[in-house]
Write a protein that holds these residues in place. Structure first.
Motif, PDB file in Angstrom:
ATOM      1  N   ASP A  24      42.408  38.431  16.548  1.00  0.00           N
ATOM      2  CA  ASP A  24      43.350  39.304  15.845  1.00  0.00           C
ATOM      3  C   ASP A  24      44.690  39.455  16.568  1.00  0.00           C
ATOM      4  O   ASP A  24      45.535  40.231  16.148  1.00  0.00           O
ATOM      5  CB  ASP A  24      42.724  40.674  15.571  1.00  0.00           C
ATOM      6  N   ALA A  25      44.886  38.697  17.631  1.00  0.00           N
ATOM      7  CA  ALA A  25      46.135  38.801  18.405  1.00  0.00           C
ATOM      8  C   ALA A  25      47.314  38.246  17.620  1.00  0.00           C
ATOM      9  O   ALA A  25      47.186  37.268  16.890  1.00  0.00           O
ATOM     10  CB  ALA A  25      45.993  38.048  19.725  1.00  0.00           C
ATOM     11  N   ASP A  26      48.453  38.869  17.821  1.00  0.00           N
ATOM     12  CA  ASP A  26      49.698  38.326  17.287  1.00  0.00           C
ATOM     13  C   ASP A  26      49.928  36.995  18.007  1.00  0.00           C
ATOM     14  O   ASP A  26      49.892  36.938  19.241  1.00  0.00           O
ATOM     15  CB  ASP A  26      50.840  39.298  17.578  1.00  0.00           C
ATOM     16  N   PRO A  27      50.155  35.902  17.278  1.00  0.00           N
ATOM     17  CA  PRO A  27      50.375  34.604  17.938  1.00  0.00           C
ATOM     18  C   PRO A  27      51.479  34.637  18.994  1.00  0.00           C
ATOM     19  O   PRO A  27      51.411  33.899  19.972  1.00  0.00           O
ATOM     20  CB  PRO A  27      50.719  33.672  16.777  1.00  0.00           C
ATOM     21  N   ALA A  28      52.450  35.519  18.841  1.00  0.00           N
ATOM     22  CA  ALA A  28      53.534  35.617  19.832  1.00  0.00           C
ATOM     23  C   ALA A  28      53.033  36.131  21.176  1.00  0.00           C
ATOM     24  O   ALA A  28      53.692  35.943  22.203  1.00  0.00           O
ATOM     25  CB  ALA A  28      54.650  36.531  19.301  1.00  0.00           C
ATOM     26  N   THR A  29      51.866  36.746  21.198  1.00  0.00           N
ATOM     27  CA  THR A  29      51.260  37.240  22.437  1.00  0.00           C
ATOM     28  C   THR A  29      50.665  36.115  23.266  1.00  0.00           C
ATOM     29  O   THR A  29      50.602  36.188  24.491  1.00  0.00           O
ATOM     30  CB  THR A  29      50.139  38.258  22.080  1.00  0.00           C
ATOM     31  N   LEU A  30      50.226  35.057  22.591  1.00  0.00           N
ATOM     32  CA  LEU A  30      49.425  34.034  23.257  1.00  0.00           C
ATOM     33  C   LEU A  30      50.214  33.156  24.222  1.00  0.00           C
ATOM     34  O   LEU A  30      49.694  32.793  25.282  1.00  0.00           O
ATOM     35  CB  LEU A  30      48.711  33.181  22.214  1.00  0.00           C
ATOM     36  N   GLY A  31      51.451  32.809  23.887  1.00  0.00           N
ATOM     37  CA  GLY A  31      52.252  31.972  24.784  1.00  0.00           C
ATOM     38  C   GLY A  31      52.454  32.626  26.143  1.00  0.00           C
ATOM     39  O   GLY A  31      52.111  32.038  27.182  1.00  0.00           O
ATOM     40  N   PRO A  32      52.987  33.862  26.170  1.00  0.00           N
ATOM     41  CA  PRO A  32      53.147  34.536  27.469  1.00  0.00           C
ATOM     42  C   PRO A  32      51.825  34.747  28.197  1.00  0.00           C
ATOM     43  O   PRO A  32      51.758  34.603  29.414  1.00  0.00           O
ATOM     44  CB  PRO A  32      53.788  35.879  27.091  1.00  0.00           C
ATOM     45  N   LEU A  33      50.760  35.062  27.459  1.00  0.00           N
ATOM     46  CA  LEU A  33      49.456  35.277  28.080  1.00  0.00           C
ATOM     47  C   LEU A  33      48.986  34.022  28.801  1.00  0.00           C
ATOM     48  O   LEU A  33      48.633  34.066  29.985  1.00  0.00           O
ATOM     49  CB  LEU A  33      48.425  35.699  27.026  1.00  0.00           C
ATOM     50  N   PHE A  34      48.996  32.890  28.111  1.00  0.00           N
ATOM     51  CA  PHE A  34      48.454  31.675  28.724  1.00  0.00           C
ATOM     52  C   PHE A  34      49.396  31.050  29.745  1.00  0.00           C
ATOM     53  O   PHE A  34      48.938  30.351  30.650  1.00  0.00           O
ATOM     54  CB  PHE A  34      47.964  30.699  27.651  1.00  0.00           C
ATOM     55  N   THR A  35      50.679  31.357  29.676  1.00  0.00           N
ATOM     56  CA  THR A  35      51.595  30.959  30.746  1.00  0.00           C
ATOM     57  C   THR A  35      51.192  31.652  32.048  1.00  0.00           C
ATOM     58  O   THR A  35      51.141  31.029  33.116  1.00  0.00           O
ATOM     59  CB  THR A  35      53.048  31.297  30.375  1.00  0.00           C
ATOM     60  N   VAL A  36      50.853  32.934  31.939  1.00  0.00           N
ATOM     61  CA  VAL A  36      50.427  33.684  33.127  1.00  0.00           C
ATOM     62  C   VAL A  36      49.027  33.260  33.561  1.00  0.00           C
ATOM     63  O   VAL A  36      48.753  33.179  34.760  1.00  0.00           O
ATOM     64  CB  VAL A  36      50.519  35.207  32.888  1.00  0.00           C
TER      65      VAL A  36
END
Length: 143
Positions: A58-70
């Protein structure tokens, strides 16, 4: 089955708000990484977006890029800090998968040849051990 909603009182939301202690190793505008209080091995770290979502589904797709970069940044630092042979990345979605905290999070665990992960027993690590591991990871992030 009704769609579950995000609970703003979950333990990770409380950690993000500073209402529950944690040993943080990294923080930026979108993501926080901190030591897992019940680690499956030395250096077991959780990477958590600040944006509220129950999990990946249910995550906003815009959350995933920064999350997986970290996640990648922290994984590289953990591998260096602990001299690990590899790194396991785990992420669970909903009860059937083993998810127990309903705030999106990614486990980053250093791995060593021939040493299995400890079971997730619910046993808490000593705060001084978590603090020392966090310091090693922070130092490796600065390298």
């Amino acid at each position: 089955m009704a769609e579950a909603t995000y609970d703003p009182d979950n333990i990770f939301a409380k950690i993000l708000r500073g209402e529950f202690p944690s040993h943080r190793v990294y923080e930026d505008d979108a993501v926080v990484a901190f030591m897992d209080a019940m680690p499956q091995g030395p250096g077991h770290t959780l990477v958590v977006p600040k944006a509220p979502s129950r999990n990946l589904l249910d995550a906003d797709p815009a959350t995933l890029g920064p999350l997986f970069t970290v996640v990648q940044k922290v994984a590289l630092a953990i591998k260096r800090a602990f001299g690990a042979d590899g790194v396991t990345i785990l992420q669970f979605n909903e009860p059937a998968s083993g998810q127990t905290v309903y705030h999106l999070h990614v486990h980053v665990i250093p791995r060593f040849e021939g040493i299995p992960l400890k079971p997730h027993s619910g046993g808490r690590e000593k705060p001084e051990v978590l603090a020392a591991s966090a310091e090693k990871i922070r130092a490796a992030l600065d390298d």
